[in-house]
Design an enzyme around this catalytic site. Structure first.
Site, mmCIF file in Angstrom:
data_model
loop_
_atom_site.group_PDB
_atom_site.id
_atom_site.type_symbol
_atom_site.label_atom_id
_atom_site.label_comp_id
_atom_site.label_asym_id
_atom_site.label_seq_id
_atom_site.Cartn_x
_atom_site.Cartn_y
_atom_site.Cartn_z
ATOM 1 N N LYS A 18 -7.746 9.137 -5.426
ATOM 2 C CA LYS A 18 -7.608 7.668 -5.415
ATOM 3 C C LYS A 18 -8.216 7.116 -4.124
ATOM 4 O O LYS A 18 -7.788 7.475 -3.029
ATOM 5 C CB LYS A 18 -6.121 7.286 -5.520
ATOM 6 C CG LYS A 18 -5.851 5.785 -5.312
ATOM 7 C CD LYS A 18 -4.362 5.435 -5.478
ATOM 8 C CE LYS A 18 -4.087 3.988 -5.053
ATOM 9 N NZ LYS A 18 -2.658 3.609 -5.154
ATOM 10 N N ASP A 46 -5.016 -1.741 -0.110
ATOM 11 C CA ASP A 46 -4.209 -2.203 -1.240
ATOM 12 C C ASP A 46 -3.312 -3.351 -0.792
ATOM 13 O O ASP A 46 -2.223 -3.129 -0.258
ATOM 14 C CB ASP A 46 -3.358 -1.038 -1.776
ATOM 15 C CG ASP A 46 -2.506 -1.464 -2.971
ATOM 16 O OD1 ASP A 46 -2.718 -2.571 -3.497
ATOM 17 O OD2 ASP A 46 -1.631 -0.661 -3.378
ATOM 18 N N LYS A 75 1.629 -7.822 -1.885
ATOM 19 C CA LYS A 75 2.685 -7.077 -1.190
ATOM 20 C C LYS A 75 3.254 -7.937 -0.069
ATOM 21 O O LYS A 75 2.556 -8.798 0.460
ATOM 22 C CB LYS A 75 2.090 -5.804 -0.579
ATOM 23 C CG LYS A 75 1.786 -4.705 -1.562
ATOM 24 C CD LYS A 75 1.288 -3.457 -0.835
ATOM 25 C CE LYS A 75 0.901 -2.360 -1.812
ATOM 26 N NZ LYS A 75 2.046 -1.792 -2.544
ATOM 27 N N ASP A 98 -4.339 3.901 1.588
ATOM 28 C CA ASP A 98 -4.283 4.078 0.135
ATOM 29 C C ASP A 98 -5.514 4.815 -0.416
ATOM 30 O O ASP A 98 -5.655 4.973 -1.622
ATOM 31 C CB ASP A 98 -4.096 2.708 -0.544
ATOM 32 C CG ASP A 98 -3.300 2.794 -1.831
ATOM 33 O OD1 ASP A 98 -2.621 3.821 -2.033
ATOM 34 O OD2 ASP A 98 -3.356 1.845 -2.636
ATOM 35 N N ASP A 113 -0.335 -4.766 -8.560
ATOM 36 C CA ASP A 113 -0.127 -3.789 -7.485
ATOM 37 C C ASP A 113 -0.065 -2.350 -8.022
ATOM 38 O O ASP A 113 -0.102 -1.395 -7.252
ATOM 39 C CB ASP A 113 1.158 -4.140 -6.721
ATOM 40 C CG ASP A 113 1.218 -3.478 -5.364
ATOM 41 O OD1 ASP A 113 0.193 -2.897 -4.948
ATOM 42 O OD2 ASP A 113 2.292 -3.531 -4.738
ATOM 43 N N GLU A 134 -2.345 -0.628 -9.204
ATOM 44 C CA GLU A 134 -3.796 -0.574 -9.399
ATOM 45 C C GLU A 134 -4.333 0.861 -9.382
ATOM 46 O O GLU A 134 -5.372 1.139 -9.957
ATOM 47 C CB GLU A 134 -4.500 -1.403 -8.314
ATOM 48 C CG GLU A 134 -4.755 -0.698 -6.970
ATOM 49 C CD GLU A 134 -3.488 -0.250 -6.256
ATOM 50 O OE1 GLU A 134 -2.412 -0.818 -6.545
ATOM 51 O OE2 GLU A 134 -3.555 0.678 -5.428
ATOM 52 N N ARG A 185 -3.344 3.609 -10.837
ATOM 53 C CA ARG A 185 -3.467 4.184 -12.181
ATOM 54 C C ARG A 185 -4.611 3.554 -12.959
ATOM 55 O O ARG A 185 -5.185 4.178 -13.849
ATOM 56 C CB ARG A 185 -2.121 4.063 -12.908
ATOM 57 C CG ARG A 185 -1.635 2.655 -13.036
ATOM 58 C CD ARG A 185 -0.151 2.587 -13.347
ATOM 59 N NE ARG A 185 0.684 2.667 -12.147
ATOM 60 C CZ ARG A 185 2.003 2.626 -12.153
ATOM 61 N NH1 ARG A 185 2.664 2.509 -13.290
ATOM 62 N NH2 ARG A 185 2.676 2.714 -11.033
HETATM 63 N N1 BES Z 1 -0.424 2.254 -3.028
HETATM 64 C C1 BES Z 1 0.799 1.885 -3.638
HETATM 65 C C2 BES Z 1 1.860 2.983 -3.539
HETATM 66 C C3 BES Z 1 2.494 3.173 -2.195
HETATM 67 C C4 BES Z 1 3.485 2.321 -1.757
HETATM 68 C C5 BES Z 1 2.157 4.251 -1.431
HETATM 69 C C6 BES Z 1 4.090 2.526 -0.549
HETATM 70 C C7 BES Z 1 2.768 4.463 -0.216
HETATM 71 C C8 BES Z 1 3.742 3.608 0.233
HETATM 72 C C9 BES Z 1 0.591 1.598 -5.121
HETATM 73 O O1 BES Z 1 -0.636 1.066 -5.453
HETATM 74 C C10 BES Z 1 1.631 0.608 -5.512
HETATM 75 O O2 BES Z 1 1.581 -0.468 -4.976
HETATM 76 N N2 BES Z 1 2.512 0.968 -6.408
HETATM 77 C C11 BES Z 1 3.552 0.102 -6.821
HETATM 78 C C12 BES Z 1 3.731 0.272 -8.304
HETATM 79 C C13 BES Z 1 4.666 -0.726 -8.904
HETATM 80 C C14 BES Z 1 4.078 -2.110 -8.832
HETATM 81 C C15 BES Z 1 4.931 -0.322 -10.329
HETATM 82 C C16 BES Z 1 4.821 0.493 -6.069
HETATM 83 O O3 BES Z 1 5.075 1.666 -5.909
HETATM 84 O O4 BES Z 1 5.525 -0.412 -5.626
HETATM 85 ZN ZN ZN Z 2 -2.177 1.497 -4.209
HETATM 86 MN MN MN Z 3 -0.665 -1.038 -5.222
#
Ligand code: BES
Ligand code: ZN
Ligand code: MN
Length: 520
Positions: free
Chosen positions: A290, A295, A302, A313, A372, A374, A376
């Site tokens: 990835k 992000d 966020k 990220d 967010d 993104e 996947r």
């Molecule tokens: N890059 C983030 C995941 C992440 C969050 C990694 C905090 C490390 C620390 C990912 O893109 C994300 O934002 N995921 C969301 C998914 C949710 C919206 C279903 C998350 O985990 O909040």
């Molecule tokens: Zn992310």
């Molecule tokens: Mn994200």
């Protein structure tokens, strides 16, 4: 114990220069007491038993070491520095606690090695000898200790400096010598090669992870791949831009990039063995990383606290580049292809909006409930694209979910797989190289959470089991191949004063690939 058999004919020398890993290996009878170095590290167990080299130095010094042992508990990683040890040429001796003789593991051993290196750094030593690698641990191949000791030393000596105008060198260390009783030159050479290859992969992953997103853009990552192509004959790189990605139909990936002014890149890196293949060629392994270089969350923005962490990220992409570097150095016989979808996730008038429905490369439609989620959306198209390589195995590395950090924290990477045997092999590699994983479930039951009334699948599955529903989403896009998904959200970087990229899971995946080669 008979001291004579200890006095190894072999000594390993690892010269650590910034990003240069020369290996010097020489066959030699060693008398540690006559070597003129800054520091010698000697192991002591908590029951007062001395390791073989410690015993020898103690005898030569007229029991000088034993006399201080009353004060020294020798818990794992404890240390004391001794100056002016009689009859010893080295400027200083550091006694390092190895802990209980019965509790020895690779992990306790590495704790002791790390303590030694950190003392050497504090003492501003230039040349040091660690005799800790002579430690014999039941059921553990001594070469594994050496390998992990070198990787640990490398980790302790890494320092990010690229955007620091004013910085001091982290240490004066120029050379570390590890002693061993192992007599098989070939296996020692191989261990050194593997350890230094993995170390340089880790360093690359850390460096890229630590870079800010205004420098480390998708284009920057593509150029790093091209650098690898220039450095290694067994690496070929192909960078696809938006037009080419459009032709391939990677609409899901493109939709994420649309909110950003930074052009997306789809980076392909192919490793093929440079030499004469004697065995029948193995089926390809694909690694997907990835590469979200920042992000922001997109329209589902966020919160601003800690948002700067989202420069990390792209740690999946960084680790993928690191792994490719380490396997290129090792010139593995296996064909390995890396795929890195790289872009930013930003809010703008062109960005994805909650409720939008897109059609992925696979033809499946996706309802974007949260922009967010993104990662996947870019990985699913890469998983579809991977099928064209007819791979036997696809491994994806992604800082995918905050839920994974909640579940496993910063110690174990979450591992999801559709193949029991492969996940067991990952487990074994992970225990060997101290880059831990934990197997997570992928039951169909969780897939229900991804139901959508407006598309074939939704991109989020509500608040429960977030790392599992993310993996379930990816599983809907895999081809006929075996698949491993590593969620490295908790393990790819450290928080707090040691804030920075960890280089994980370069060691894990490299070790897995090395093991695969040895198996076949
Ligand atoms: N890059 C983030 C995941 C992440 C969050 C990694 C905090 C490390 C620390 C990912 O893109 C994300 O934002 N995921 C969301 C998914 C949710 C919206 C279903 C998350 O985990 O909040
Ligand atoms: Zn992310
Ligand atoms: Mn994200």
């Amino acid at each position: 114990m008979n001291i004579k058999i200890i006095y190894d004919k072999f000594i390993l020398i690892l010269k650590l220069l910034r990003n240069h890993y020369g290996i010097f290996y020489r066959k030699k009878e060693v008398n540690l007491s006559t070597i003129n170095v800054d520091v010698i590290g000697l192991g002591v167990y908590s029951n007062g038993i001395l390791s073989p080299s410690t015993e020898k130095i103690n005898n030569i010094s007229g029991n000088f070491l034993k006399n201080v042992l009353n004060e020294f508990k020798a818990k794992t990683g404890d240390s004391i520095v001794l100056y002016n040890v009689p009859n010893i040429k080295a400027k200083k001796i550091i006694l390092i606690g190895l802990g209980e003789t019965n509790d020895q593991t690779i992990e306790t051993h590495i704790k002791a090695e790390e303590s030694f290196i950190s003392s050497c750094i504090k003492l501003q030593a230039k040349e040091c000898i660690s005799t800790l690698t002579e430690n014999n641990i039941k059921n553990i191949d001594n070469l594994l200790l050496i390998k992990n000791a070198i990787i640990a030393a490398n980790n302790s000596l890494y320092k990010y400096t690229l955007t620091l105008k004013d910085h001091k060198e982290i240490s004066n260390i120029k050379k570390i010598i590890f002693t061993t009783q192992i007599q098989n030159e070939n296996s020692i050479q191989r261990t050194l090669l593997e350890a230094t290859a993995i170390s340089s992969g880790i360093n690359l992953a850390k460096e890229l992870g630590n870079l800010p997103s205004n420098i480390c853009t998708p284009t920057y990552l593509a150029n790093e791949a091209i650098k690898l192509e220039k450095e290694f004959k067994n690496i070929k790189v192909n960078v696809l831009n938006i037009e080419e990605v459009q032709k391939l139909g990677m609409r899901s990936f493109i939709s994420v990039s649309k909110g950003s002014d930074e052009p997306l890149k789809f980076i392909e890196i192919a490793h093929t063995y440079n030499g004469v293949q004697t065995e029948p060629e193995q089926k390809t392994i694909v690694i997907i990383g990835k590469g979200i270089t920042f992000d922001s969350g997109g329209i589902s923005l966020k919160p601003s606290s800690s948002m700067e962490e989202m420069k990390y990220d792209m740690c999946g992409a960084a680790a993928t580049l690191g792994i490719m570097k380490s396997i290129a150095k090792l010139n593995l016989k296996q064909k390995i292809i890396a795929l890195i979808p790289a872009c930013e996730n930003m809010p703008s008038g062109k960005a994805n909006k909650p409720g939008d429905v897109i059609e992925s490369m696979s033809g499946k439609t996706i309802e974007i409930l949260n922009t967010d989620a993104e990662g996947r959306l870019i990985l699913c198209d890469a998983l579809t694209y991977a099928e064209k390589e007819d791979p036997y195995l696809v491994i994806d590395l992604a800082t995918l979910t905050g839920a994974c950090v909640v579940a496993l924290g910063d110690y174990r990477t979450a591992l999801f797989s559709n193949d029991e045997k492969i996940s067991n092999l990952f487990n074994m590699a992970s225990e060997k190289i101290l880059d831990y994983v934990w197997k997570m479930p992928l039951d169909d039951h969780y897939k229900k959470q991804l139901k959508s009334n407006f598309a074939d699948i939704a991109n989020t599955g509500g608040s429960s089991a977030g790392s599992i529903t993310a993996a379930c989403f990816l599983s809907e896009f895999i081809g006929k191949y075996k698949w491993v998904h590593l969620d490295i959200a908790g393990t790819a970087w450290n928080k707090g004063i040691i804030k920075g990229a960890t280089g994980r899971p370069v060691a894990l995946v490299s070790q897995f690939l090395i093991d695969q080669e040895n198996e076949s």
